[in-house]
Write a protein that holds these residues in place. Structure first.
Motif, PDB file in Angstrom:
ATOM      1  N   PRO A  12      10.789   1.235   5.970  1.00 17.53           N
ATOM      2  CA  PRO A  12      11.605   0.899   4.791  1.00 17.53           C
ATOM      3  C   PRO A  12      11.763  -0.608   4.661  1.00 17.53           C
ATOM      4  N   GLY A  13      11.658  -1.078   3.425  1.00 11.46           N
ATOM      5  CA  GLY A  13      11.707  -2.503   3.171  1.00 11.46           C
ATOM      6  C   GLY A  13      10.360  -3.193   3.226  1.00 11.46           C
ATOM      7  N   GLY A  14       9.356  -2.492   3.691  1.00  9.35           N
ATOM      8  CA  GLY A  14       8.027  -3.061   3.818  1.00  9.35           C
ATOM      9  C   GLY A  14       7.250  -3.036   2.519  1.00  9.35           C
ATOM     10  N   SER A  15       5.991  -3.467   2.612  1.00  3.83           N
ATOM     11  CA  SER A  15       5.136  -3.585   1.437  1.00  3.83           C
ATOM     12  C   SER A  15       3.770  -2.973   1.685  1.00  3.83           C
ATOM     13  N   LEU A  16       3.168  -2.517   0.602  1.00  4.36           N
ATOM     14  CA  LEU A  16       1.789  -2.057   0.616  1.00  4.36           C
ATOM     15  C   LEU A  16       1.156  -2.445  -0.708  1.00  4.36           C
ATOM     16  N   ARG A  17      -0.151  -2.616  -0.698  1.00  2.00           N
ATOM     17  CA  ARG A  17      -0.880  -2.841  -1.940  1.00  2.00           C
ATOM     18  C   ARG A  17      -1.962  -1.786  -2.079  1.00  2.00           C
ATOM     19  N   LEU A  18      -1.853  -1.007  -3.124  1.00  5.11           N
ATOM     20  CA  LEU A  18      -2.849   0.013  -3.423  1.00  5.11           C
ATOM     21  C   LEU A  18      -3.905  -0.563  -4.358  1.00  5.11           C
ATOM     22  N   SER A  19      -5.125  -0.090  -4.186  1.00  4.55           N
ATOM     23  CA  SER A  19      -6.227  -0.501  -5.057  1.00  4.55           C
ATOM     24  C   SER A  19      -6.848   0.720  -5.705  1.00  4.55           C
ATOM     25  N   CYS A  20      -7.290   0.551  -6.918  1.00  3.14           N
ATOM     26  CA  CYS A  20      -7.998   1.607  -7.648  1.00  3.14           C
ATOM     27  C   CYS A  20      -9.266   0.980  -8.208  1.00  3.14           C
ATOM     28  N   ASP A  71      -8.022  -6.735 -12.106  1.00  2.00           N
ATOM     29  CA  ASP A  71      -9.119  -7.683 -11.978  1.00  2.00           C
ATOM     30  C   ASP A  71     -10.304  -7.022 -12.682  1.00  2.00           C
ATOM     31  N   ASN A  72     -10.468  -7.348 -13.941  1.00  4.43           N
ATOM     32  CA  ASN A  72     -11.494  -6.678 -14.734  1.00  4.43           C
ATOM     33  C   ASN A  72     -12.893  -6.922 -14.188  1.00  4.43           C
ATOM     34  N   ALA A  73     -13.115  -8.105 -13.624  1.00  6.38           N
ATOM     35  CA  ALA A  73     -14.444  -8.424 -13.098  1.00  6.38           C
ATOM     36  C   ALA A  73     -14.816  -7.511 -11.940  1.00  6.38           C
ATOM     37  N   LYS A  74     -13.803  -7.033 -11.231  1.00  4.24           N
ATOM     38  CA  LYS A  74     -14.031  -6.146 -10.089  1.00  4.24           C
ATOM     39  C   LYS A  74     -13.764  -4.689 -10.436  1.00  4.24           C
ATOM     40  N   ASN A  75     -13.458  -4.412 -11.714  1.00  2.00           N
ATOM     41  CA  ASN A  75     -13.102  -3.043 -12.118  1.00  2.00           C
ATOM     42  C   ASN A  75     -12.033  -2.458 -11.191  1.00  2.00           C
ATOM     43  N   THR A  76     -11.037  -3.265 -10.904  1.00  2.63           N
ATOM     44  CA  THR A  76     -10.004  -2.872  -9.938  1.00  2.63           C
ATOM     45  C   THR A  76      -8.620  -3.090 -10.518  1.00  2.63           C
ATOM     46  N   VAL A  77      -7.758  -2.136 -10.272  1.00  4.89           N
ATOM     47  CA  VAL A  77      -6.341  -2.245 -10.600  1.00  4.89           C
ATOM     48  C   VAL A  77      -5.557  -2.124  -9.299  1.00  4.89           C
ATOM     49  N   TYR A  78      -4.543  -2.961  -9.172  1.00  7.80           N
ATOM     50  CA  TYR A  78      -3.731  -2.987  -7.957  1.00  7.80           C
ATOM     51  C   TYR A  78      -2.314  -2.525  -8.273  1.00  7.80           C
ATOM     52  N   LEU A  79      -1.676  -1.967  -7.260  1.00  7.29           N
ATOM     53  CA  LEU A  79      -0.254  -1.671  -7.333  1.00  7.29           C
ATOM     54  C   LEU A  79       0.394  -2.280  -6.096  1.00  7.29           C
ATOM     55  N   GLN A  80       1.059  -3.405  -6.295  1.00  4.57           N
ATOM     56  CA  GLN A  80       1.781  -4.061  -5.205  1.00  4.57           C
ATOM     57  C   GLN A  80       3.153  -3.415  -5.104  1.00  4.57           C
ATOM     58  N   MET A  81       3.446  -2.863  -3.950  1.00  8.40           N
ATOM     59  CA  MET A  81       4.705  -2.156  -3.743  1.00  8.40           C
ATOM     60  C   MET A  81       5.521  -2.884  -2.691  1.00  8.40           C
ATOM     61  N   ASN A  82       6.654  -3.415  -3.106  1.00 11.42           N
ATOM     62  CA  ASN A  82       7.550  -4.134  -2.202  1.00 11.42           C
ATOM     63  C   ASN A  82       8.868  -3.382  -2.069  1.00 11.42           C
ATOM     64  N   SER A  83       9.626  -3.752  -1.069  1.00 10.25           N
ATOM     65  CA  SER A  83      10.944  -3.143  -0.821  1.00 10.25           C
ATOM     66  C   SER A  83      10.846  -1.623  -0.851  1.00 10.25           C
ATOM     67  N   LEU A  84       9.882  -1.111  -0.138  1.00  7.32           N
ATOM     68  CA  LEU A  84       9.640   0.331  -0.171  1.00  7.32           C
ATOM     69  C   LEU A  84      10.792   1.115   0.430  1.00  7.32           C
ATOM     70  N   LYS A  85      11.027   2.281  -0.151  1.00  2.00           N
ATOM     71  CA  LYS A  85      12.103   3.165   0.271  1.00  2.00           C
ATOM     72  C   LYS A  85      11.513   4.506   0.713  1.00  2.00           C
ATOM     73  N   PRO A  86      12.229   5.240   1.537  1.00  2.00           N
ATOM     74  CA  PRO A  86      11.718   6.557   1.951  1.00  2.00           C
ATOM     75  C   PRO A  86      11.376   7.453   0.753  1.00  2.00           C
ATOM     76  N   GLU A  87      12.128   7.310  -0.325  1.00  2.00           N
ATOM     77  CA  GLU A  87      11.863   8.145  -1.504  1.00  2.00           C
ATOM     78  C   GLU A  87      10.590   7.750  -2.247  1.00  2.00           C
ATOM     79  N   ASP A  88       9.941   6.673  -1.825  1.00  3.39           N
ATOM     80  CA  ASP A  88       8.636   6.312  -2.392  1.00  3.39           C
ATOM     81  C   ASP A  88       7.501   7.069  -1.707  1.00  3.39           C
ATOM     82  N   THR A  89       7.825   7.795  -0.656  1.00  2.00           N
ATOM     83  CA  THR A  89       6.811   8.566   0.057  1.00  2.00           C
ATOM     84  C   THR A  89       6.180   9.604  -0.870  1.00  2.00           C
ATOM     85  N   ALA A  90       4.862   9.558  -0.972  1.00  2.00           N
ATOM     86  CA  ALA A  90       4.150  10.456  -1.879  1.00  2.00           C
ATOM     87  C   ALA A  90       2.657  10.192  -1.756  1.00  2.00           C
TER      88      ALA A  90
END
Length: 124
Positions: A12-20, A71-90
């Motif tokens: 909890p409180g940590g960060s992750l960055r998802l990529s698509c 980042d259109n050049a990389k055909n990538t979308v990111y989701l930066q997730m900060n201050s994560l909470k247990p209820e973000d688990t999914a």
């Protein structure tokens, strides 16, 4: 085809960055949405971005904590997730399609292409 990555276990409180990452189609005019599904709950929209003009939208539960970017050049979308909470688990999914309006970005049925999902677990 969409491929998500970046999930994992974080305290909890940590960060992750998802990529698509998208392959096999030119998605400059697409909207990409991030959805999540927790155990025993329905899938819900988290955030979305119009890849043409960069406009974004966020669910109230993640506003101020999550940031969607592209980042259109990389055909990538990111989701930066900060201050994560247990209820973000999914399991987090990205989806893409050409939508008439960004307001449709939280409607599952509006998206025709989906990734396989990546697990995010927030726990101490």
């Amino acid at each position: 085809q969409l491929v998500e990555s970046g999930g994992g276990l974080v305290q909890p409180g940590g960060s992750l960055r998802l990529s698509c990452v998208a392959s096999r189609f030119n998605w400059d005019y697409y909207t990409v949405g991030w959805f999540r599904q927790a155990p025993g709950k329905e899938r819900e929209g988290v955030s979305c971005i119009n890849l043409s003009d960069g406009s974004t939208n966020y669910a109230d539960s993640v506003k101020g904590r999550f940031t969607i970017s592209k980042d259109n050049a990389k055909n990538t979308v990111y989701l930066q997730m900060n201050s994560l909470k247990p209820e973000d688990t999914a399991v987090y999914y990205c989806a893409a399609d050409i939508l008439p309006s960004l307001s449709d970005g939280f409607e599952e049925g509006a998206f025709g292409s989906w990734g396989q999902g990546t697990q995010v677990t927030v726990s101490s």
